[in-house]
Design a protein around this motif. Structure first.
Motif, PDB file in Angstrom:
ATOM      1  N   PHE A   1     -10.657   7.966   1.685  1.00 32.24           N
ATOM      2  CA  PHE A   1      -9.970   7.037   2.728  1.00 32.24           C
ATOM      3  C   PHE A   1     -10.672   6.627   3.806  1.00 32.24           C
ATOM      4  O   PHE A   1     -10.945   5.410   4.147  1.00 32.24           O
ATOM      5  N   ALA A   2     -11.071   7.827   4.543  1.00 30.33           N
ATOM      6  CA  ALA A   2     -11.555   7.436   5.660  1.00 30.33           C
ATOM      7  C   ALA A   2     -12.945   7.107   5.846  1.00 30.33           C
ATOM      8  O   ALA A   2     -13.336   5.997   6.633  1.00 30.33           O
ATOM      9  N   MET A   3     -13.845   7.447   4.947  1.00 27.62           N
ATOM     10  CA  MET A   3     -15.017   6.857   4.948  1.00 27.62           C
ATOM     11  C   MET A   3     -15.293   5.647   4.627  1.00 27.62           C
ATOM     12  O   MET A   3     -16.180   4.723   5.113  1.00 27.62           O
ATOM     13  N   HIS A   4     -14.483   5.305   3.306  1.00 26.33           N
ATOM     14  CA  HIS A   4     -14.562   4.075   2.963  1.00 26.33           C
ATOM     15  C   HIS A   4     -14.220   3.025   4.050  1.00 26.33           C
ATOM     16  O   HIS A   4     -14.448   1.911   4.239  1.00 26.33           O
ATOM     17  N   PHE A   5     -12.998   3.344   4.799  1.00 28.94           N
ATOM     18  CA  PHE A   5     -12.288   2.329   5.901  1.00 28.94           C
ATOM     19  C   PHE A   5     -13.406   2.172   7.063  1.00 28.94           C
ATOM     20  O   PHE A   5     -13.565   1.220   7.296  1.00 28.94           O
TER      21      PHE A   5
ATOM     22  N   VAL B   1      -7.568  -2.133   1.644  1.00 31.44           N
ATOM     23  CA  VAL B   1      -8.524  -2.049   0.861  1.00 31.44           C
ATOM     24  C   VAL B   1      -9.011  -0.661   0.641  1.00 31.44           C
ATOM     25  O   VAL B   1      -9.197  -0.283  -0.786  1.00 31.44           O
ATOM     26  N   ALA B   2      -9.346  -0.075   1.699  1.00 27.20           N
ATOM     27  CA  ALA B   2      -9.917   1.780   1.250  1.00 27.20           C
ATOM     28  C   ALA B   2      -8.931   2.482   0.532  1.00 27.20           C
ATOM     29  O   ALA B   2      -9.201   3.133  -0.508  1.00 27.20           O
ATOM     30  N   VAL B   3      -7.705   2.390   1.027  1.00 23.35           N
ATOM     31  CA  VAL B   3      -6.681   3.120   0.360  1.00 23.35           C
ATOM     32  C   VAL B   3      -6.629   2.775  -1.173  1.00 23.35           C
ATOM     33  O   VAL B   3      -6.493   3.763  -1.921  1.00 23.35           O
ATOM     34  N   MET B   4      -6.243   1.576  -1.604  1.00 27.41           N
ATOM     35  CA  MET B   4      -5.956   1.098  -2.683  1.00 27.41           C
ATOM     36  C   MET B   4      -7.182   1.371  -4.026  1.00 27.41           C
ATOM     37  O   MET B   4      -7.045   1.698  -5.022  1.00 27.41           O
ATOM     38  N   GLU B   5      -8.461   1.051  -3.266  1.00 26.31           N
ATOM     39  CA  GLU B   5      -9.690   1.301  -4.147  1.00 26.31           C
ATOM     40  C   GLU B   5      -9.634   2.749  -4.539  1.00 26.31           C
ATOM     41  O   GLU B   5      -9.917   3.007  -5.512  1.00 26.31           O
ATOM     42  N   GLU B   6      -9.669   3.454  -3.490  1.00 25.62           N
ATOM     43  CA  GLU B   6      -9.945   4.909  -3.733  1.00 25.62           C
ATOM     44  C   GLU B   6      -8.845   5.382  -4.457  1.00 25.62           C
ATOM     45  O   GLU B   6      -9.076   6.508  -5.321  1.00 25.62           O
TER      46      GLU B   6
ATOM     47  N   MET C   1       0.808  -1.226  -0.036  1.00 24.16           N
ATOM     48  CA  MET C   1       0.146  -0.006   0.193  1.00 24.16           C
ATOM     49  C   MET C   1       0.876   1.265  -0.106  1.00 24.16           C
ATOM     50  O   MET C   1       0.464   2.350  -0.692  1.00 24.16           O
ATOM     51  N   THR C   2       1.806   1.242   0.814  1.00 28.46           N
ATOM     52  CA  THR C   2       2.752   2.603   0.979  1.00 28.46           C
ATOM     53  C   THR C   2       3.453   2.700  -0.337  1.00 28.46           C
ATOM     54  O   THR C   2       3.558   3.934  -0.867  1.00 28.46           O
ATOM     55  N   LEU C   3       4.012   1.605  -1.047  1.00 25.49           N
ATOM     56  CA  LEU C   3       4.634   1.733  -2.420  1.00 25.49           C
ATOM     57  C   LEU C   3       3.516   2.074  -3.302  1.00 25.49           C
ATOM     58  O   LEU C   3       4.175   2.927  -4.387  1.00 25.49           O
ATOM     59  N   GLY C   4       2.357   1.752  -3.325  1.00 21.10           N
ATOM     60  CA  GLY C   4       1.380   2.243  -4.269  1.00 21.10           C
ATOM     61  C   GLY C   4       1.284   3.660  -4.112  1.00 21.10           C
ATOM     62  O   GLY C   4       0.973   4.473  -5.151  1.00 21.10           O
ATOM     63  N   LEU C   5       1.026   4.258  -2.762  1.00 25.84           N
ATOM     64  CA  LEU C   5       0.986   5.823  -2.810  1.00 25.84           C
ATOM     65  C   LEU C   5       2.001   6.290  -3.174  1.00 25.84           C
ATOM     66  O   LEU C   5       2.218   7.625  -3.988  1.00 25.84           O
ATOM     67  N   LEU C   6       3.524   5.884  -3.107  1.00 25.35           N
ATOM     68  CA  LEU C   6       4.529   6.399  -3.496  1.00 25.35           C
ATOM     69  C   LEU C   6       4.759   6.520  -4.980  1.00 25.35           C
ATOM     70  O   LEU C   6       5.060   7.477  -5.348  1.00 25.35           O
TER      71      LEU C   6
END
Length: 294
Positions: free
Chosen positions: A212-216, A139-144, A63-68
């Motif tokens: 991110f927050a609402m999805h999570f 899940v929330a971070v990568m999908e959003e 997930m971190t690498l996805g954001l970066l």
């Protein structure tokens, strides 16, 4: 000779810049960069850090690498600050998103309880909820990041807010079509209640924090707290619960997300966010509308 080389260089630069004007080209580049980093990193971590003991670390690292990698794409290709990934400055959006996700699902289950369809049978150790934290965060971070940060945001640049919203919402809904218990209605339901609502939230804030927050919190509340199936995936959380009644109201095997009640309540929330985004002037025109204006 020198002037010819200079002109060739200029022509090459112009060609490169023209190519990046196309939304599809930029989208494919983003998918290539982020997708490649995800594929390679997960393969390497599975090779060198195998087994269930490392699964949380592997997912959080991916997930971190996805954001970066997404941030790298934005800085390299779009040449701008990655404002949509604002963190500390968006603390109000993080907080509001967490609250909204919890409140919405509690409202859904509260309504089903009043109708005599949602039942609490007992309790499990509250610590059981902890295992769901990293799962639902990833899940929330990568999908959003993919559906709102990439599909919606990039499509909106050329096709406008309305078309981009419809495309991203349908893509999000039907991405869940292969989940356990999924039906045509459940895919449409996800598109309406989440795809439109999250897209509208992004339009309103132009940042992903709220999404991110609402999805999570939505996923965590239904799965980790109330043990309701999350998009068809069974969850055993803190409360032992079950539902009775027709599938069109309870959501059946897919979970409460496939309930017409959820579609109505979340759909109304989406309408409110769309109105706020429109009032704030956040609707962007499509390229053909811009042409008419000129």
């Amino acid at each position: 000779m020198i002037s010819t080389e200079i002109n060739a260089g200029l022509n090459k630069t112009v060609w490169h810049q023209k190519l990046l004007q196309y939304t599809l080209v930029k989208f494919l580049l983003a998918v290539l960069i982020v997708g490649s980093v995800q594929f390679v990193s997960r393969k390497l971590m599975s090779q060198f850090l195998p087994g269930p003991d490392w699964v949380v670390f592997r997912n959080m690292a991916a997930m971190t690498l996805g954001l970066l990698s997404y941030a790298f794409y934005v800085r390299l290709i779009e040449k701008r600050r990655v404002t949509e990934l604002a963190t500390f400055s968006a603390w109000k959006e993080w907080l509001l998103g967490l609250v909204m996700g919890v409140m919405l699902f509690v409202l859904v289950l509260g309504s089903l309880s009043l109708l005599g369809m949602f039942h609490i049978d007992g309790y499990n150790d509250p610590k059981v909820m902890l295992k769901y934290l990293p799962i639902f965060v990833v899940v929330a971070v990568m999908e959003e990041l993919f559906f709102r940060g990439m599909i919606f945001r990039m499509m909106e640049e050329s096709m406008g807010s309305v078309v981009a919203l419809l495309i991203s919402a349908l893509a999000f809904g039907f991405a869940h079509a292969s989940n356990p218990g999924a039906t045509l209605f459940s895919s449409i339901a996800i598109a309406v209640e989440a795809g439109i609502a999250f897209g509208a939230v992004f339009m309103l804030t132009r940042r992903l924090a709220f999404c991110f927050a609402m999805h999570f919190s939505w996923n965590f509340t239904q799965g980790a707290v109330f043990s309701v199936a999350v998009s068809g995936t069974d969850s055993k959380g803190w409360l032992q619960t079950h539902m009775t009644g027709p599938d069109w109201l309870t959501g059946g095997a897919f979970g409460a997300e496939a309930s017409v009640l959820t579609v109505f309540l979340a759909g109304m929330m989406g309408v409110v966010f769309l109105y706020l985004a429109w009032k704030k002037g956040q609707f962007k025109p499509a390229f053909w509308e811009k042409t008419k204006a000129v």
